[in-house]
Design an enzyme around this catalytic site. Structure first.
Site, mmCIF file in Angstrom:
data_model
loop_
_atom_site.group_PDB
_atom_site.id
_atom_site.type_symbol
_atom_site.label_atom_id
_atom_site.label_comp_id
_atom_site.label_asym_id
_atom_site.label_seq_id
_atom_site.Cartn_x
_atom_site.Cartn_y
_atom_site.Cartn_z
ATOM 1 N N SER A 144 0.856 -1.185 0.000
ATOM 2 C CA SER A 144 0.000 0.000 0.000
ATOM 3 C C SER A 144 0.891 1.235 0.000
ATOM 4 O O SER A 144 2.076 1.152 0.356
ATOM 5 C CB SER A 144 -0.872 0.001 1.271
ATOM 6 N N TYR A 157 -2.361 -0.984 10.158
ATOM 7 C CA TYR A 157 -2.318 -1.137 8.706
ATOM 8 C C TYR A 157 -0.926 -0.828 8.164
ATOM 9 O O TYR A 157 -0.361 -1.607 7.388
ATOM 10 C CB TYR A 157 -3.370 -0.226 8.065
#
Length: 196
Positions: A144, A157
């Site tokens: 990401s 995350y």
């Protein structure tokens, strides 16, 4: 590294029931790849698999319903895939979950859930499927933009995606001598079901 050839080869895609995973599965089928699709949601997995089979009758589509947050289930799925498909040419670790909130607002169980799906599941799948991969195969880990930067409210995350990035960089060097390619992808914000 020789250019990767898609036609007639077998690709494993996690999180294939929607979003990036679904689109990857469809694009791979269009390029002639046989598919092993992993997804937690049985209904979505059936829908995507049946749609691909209808559009590409010459493509084999295997379905594996598994919750990648469950380490034992992930391990069993990986072992079954290795038994059923003795040669995997492309492994795309795409499945992911998100969790927003300050670190002091997140429980350790929630933090571990994110790490399990986003990092440990790719490690487990790679560990079990790597022996089936030959020279010319490829591993793709979808990290990401938050595997490159770490904004507030994204402790779990970002930690999971930074870990996946580091894991991928090590494998890229280690697997080069076996002529197995490794790519890490860092998407920005995309309107998928990850928040759901």
């Amino acid at each position: 590294m020789t250019p990767y050839r898609f036609a007639g080869r077998t690709a494993v895609v996690t999180g294939a029931g929607s979003g990036i995973g679904e689109q990857l599965a469809r694009a791979l089928a269009e390029r002639g790849s046989h598919l092993v699709l992993l997804e937690r949601d049985a209904e979505r997995l059936d829908r995507v698999s049946e749609s691909i089979r209808a559009a590409h009758p010459g493509i084999a589509v295997a379905q594996v319903q598994v919750d990648l947050a469950d380490r034992a289930a992930t391990t069993a799925a990986a072992q079954q895939i290795a038994r059923d498909h003795p040669r995997i040419d492309l492994l795309i670790n795409n499945a992911g979950v998100a969790l927003a909130g300050r670190f002091d607002e997140v429980t350790l169980e929630e933090f571990d859930w994110v790490l399990e799906v986003n990092f440990h599941a790719p490690v487990v799948l790679t560990h079990h499927l790597l022996p089936t991969m030959e020279p010319g195969s490829h591993l793709v880990n979808v990290s990401s933009i938050y595997g490159l930067i770490a904004p507030p409210g994204q402790s779990a995350y970002s930690a999971s995606k930074f870990a996946l990035r580091g894991f991928s960089q090590v494998l890229r060097t280690e697997l080069a001598e076996r002529r197995i390619g490794v790519t890490t992808v860092h998407p920005g914000g995309i309107a998928t079901r990850i928040a759901a």
